[in-house]
Design a protein around this motif. Sequence first.
Motif, PDB file in Angstrom:
ATOM      1  N   VAL A 136      -3.002   3.348  -6.466  1.00 50.55           N
ATOM      2  CA  VAL A 136      -3.596   3.273  -5.021  1.00 50.55           C
ATOM      3  C   VAL A 136      -4.369   2.070  -5.029  1.00 50.55           C
ATOM      4  O   VAL A 136      -4.489   1.245  -4.136  1.00 50.55           O
ATOM      5  CB  VAL A 136      -4.339   4.588  -4.870  1.00 50.55           C
ATOM      6  CG1 VAL A 136      -5.047   4.308  -3.393  1.00 50.55           C
ATOM      7  CG2 VAL A 136      -3.133   5.758  -4.451  1.00 50.55           C
ATOM      8  N   ALA A 156       0.905  -1.131  -0.065  1.00 54.33           N
ATOM      9  CA  ALA A 156      -0.093   0.046   0.149  1.00 54.33           C
ATOM     10  C   ALA A 156       0.874   1.381  -0.119  1.00 54.33           C
ATOM     11  O   ALA A 156       0.597   2.211  -0.897  1.00 54.33           O
ATOM     12  CB  ALA A 156      -0.993   0.117   1.160  1.00 54.33           C
ATOM     13  N   GLY A 157       1.911   1.340   0.982  1.00 51.07           N
ATOM     14  CA  GLY A 157       2.768   2.185   0.710  1.00 51.07           C
ATOM     15  C   GLY A 157       3.490   2.594  -0.638  1.00 51.07           C
ATOM     16  O   GLY A 157       3.793   3.733  -1.029  1.00 51.07           O
ATOM     17  N   ALA A 177      -3.711  -1.384  -2.896  1.00 52.75           N
ATOM     18  CA  ALA A 177      -4.544  -1.875  -2.013  1.00 52.75           C
ATOM     19  C   ALA A 177      -5.265  -3.437  -2.044  1.00 52.75           C
ATOM     20  O   ALA A 177      -5.330  -4.001  -1.355  1.00 52.75           O
ATOM     21  CB  ALA A 177      -5.880  -0.875  -1.578  1.00 52.75           C
ATOM     22  N   ALA A 198       1.448   7.095  -6.658  1.00 57.35           N
ATOM     23  CA  ALA A 198       0.505   7.887  -6.815  1.00 57.35           C
ATOM     24  C   ALA A 198       0.772   9.250  -6.343  1.00 57.35           C
ATOM     25  O   ALA A 198       0.574  10.320  -7.384  1.00 57.35           O
ATOM     26  CB  ALA A 198      -0.861   7.475  -6.074  1.00 57.35           C
ATOM     27  N   ILE A 199       1.815   9.574  -5.653  1.00 55.02           N
ATOM     28  CA  ILE A 199       2.190  10.845  -5.261  1.00 55.02           C
ATOM     29  C   ILE A 199       3.240  11.306  -6.218  1.00 55.02           C
ATOM     30  O   ILE A 199       3.399  12.412  -6.836  1.00 55.02           O
ATOM     31  CB  ILE A 199       3.037  10.833  -3.910  1.00 55.02           C
ATOM     32  CG1 ILE A 199       2.113  10.618  -2.709  1.00 55.02           C
ATOM     33  CG2 ILE A 199       4.093  12.284  -3.676  1.00 55.02           C
ATOM     34  CD1 ILE A 199       2.495  10.508  -1.382  1.00 55.02           C
ATOM     35  N   GLY A 245       1.015   4.128  -2.674  1.00 64.31           N
ATOM     36  CA  GLY A 245       0.801   5.622  -2.494  1.00 64.31           C
ATOM     37  C   GLY A 245       1.893   6.411  -3.028  1.00 64.31           C
ATOM     38  O   GLY A 245       1.680   7.411  -3.670  1.00 64.31           O
ATOM     39  N   ALA A 280       7.977  10.932   0.001  1.00 60.00           N
ATOM     40  CA  ALA A 280       6.984  11.273  -0.583  1.00 60.00           C
ATOM     41  C   ALA A 280       7.166  12.696  -1.320  1.00 60.00           C
ATOM     42  O   ALA A 280       6.915  12.924  -2.268  1.00 60.00           O
ATOM     43  CB  ALA A 280       5.646  11.828   0.328  1.00 60.00           C
TER      44      ALA A 280
END
Length: 390
Positions: free
Chosen positions: A350, A48-49, A354, A55-56, A52, A105
């Motif tokens: 994301v 998940a990280g 997930a 996505a960032i 993420g 990030a």
Amino acid sequence: MSELRRVLQPWQVLTGGICGLVLTIGLARFAYTPLLPSLQAQAGLTDAGAGGLAAINYAGYMTGALATAWIDDVRWRHRMYSMGLWLAIVTTAAMALTDWIPSWALWRFLGGLCGAAGMLLGSGLVLGWLMRQGRRPELGVFFMGIGLSIVVTALGSWGLAQLWPLWSFQWLALAAVGLVFFIPAWRWRPPVPPQVALESLAAPTVSKRWLLTMAGSYFAAGWGFVISATFIVTMVEREPALAGKGTWAWALVGMAALPAVFVWDRVARRIGDTRALLLAFGLQTCAIVLPVLSGSLAAALVGAVGYGATFIGIVSLTLALVGRRSPNNPGKAMARLTLSYGAAQIIAPVVAGAMAQATGTFHGALWVTAGVMAAGMALLASLPEEQLKN
């Protein structure tokens, strides 16, 4: 400014653009893919990280696309492109400084801005220069840089891992490798046209429906691109029979993309841009689901080749098509269409991360991706017959 107005040969401008893509797309974006298993194994990054952070990165890309969509002054576009070149090296090296997620990030977001600089500003500047020089307005050669980016990050990360197994050293070493590409990318930037301070937006040459349809299909293309671009190495490594082969699958993606840019330009000349896009969408969809149907090494490698050979064609054909329709400011037109591509690249990682964390496999995410690609094909096929001949 006199330096930027010096006479350059076409091979220099194209080579500089290719090297710029290696920096802004290769280091600032694609290095994350082959180094992701190390980040997860050594720094404890979860699925998940990982999604993420991807996505960032694409949020940064989309922010850059938004900025590009509103920039008319060619001098500012050139400055932002130039800034993206050196910032790509900085953000790559900075990933090694800490394992604090908020810091990562930040660097991934800035790396996304670099990607927009290379893909949108760089391609727009190169395409505009080619048209002013009376050259064929195609971006196939320029987009060789994407395939080269993948090969450089794949082989570079593999080689560096043999020398320095620690993940932080690998990021620093890749940044050092980037200096080799920085010199030609900086020296051979597309020159600013003399006596041009502000370029007006060309009047649209297609209907609003055409633009919306292309934006919808490009959203699907962005979804199809980002899932494999982010997770392909991890997906291959998790197959028990394929452990240790992930980096080689990523290298195959890049090697397939290198010659594909020429092939898709010629396919488009023969059957038209939109029909060529439909073909590329269909082949990429097959490449995406192939590893789901079979966990063999052959399926993984064929899927990697199919993905590499098609995503580059979709990007090249779409951006060149919309850029030719706005000759006074191709980068701005490309950026507006790319907003839909960027939106998919924020949402898809994301969702996939997930789903993978919840199920322990990426198979479900790949089936969803295939469905999105099929919807993109349906949008392209819905274009009026006269548009299919473009």
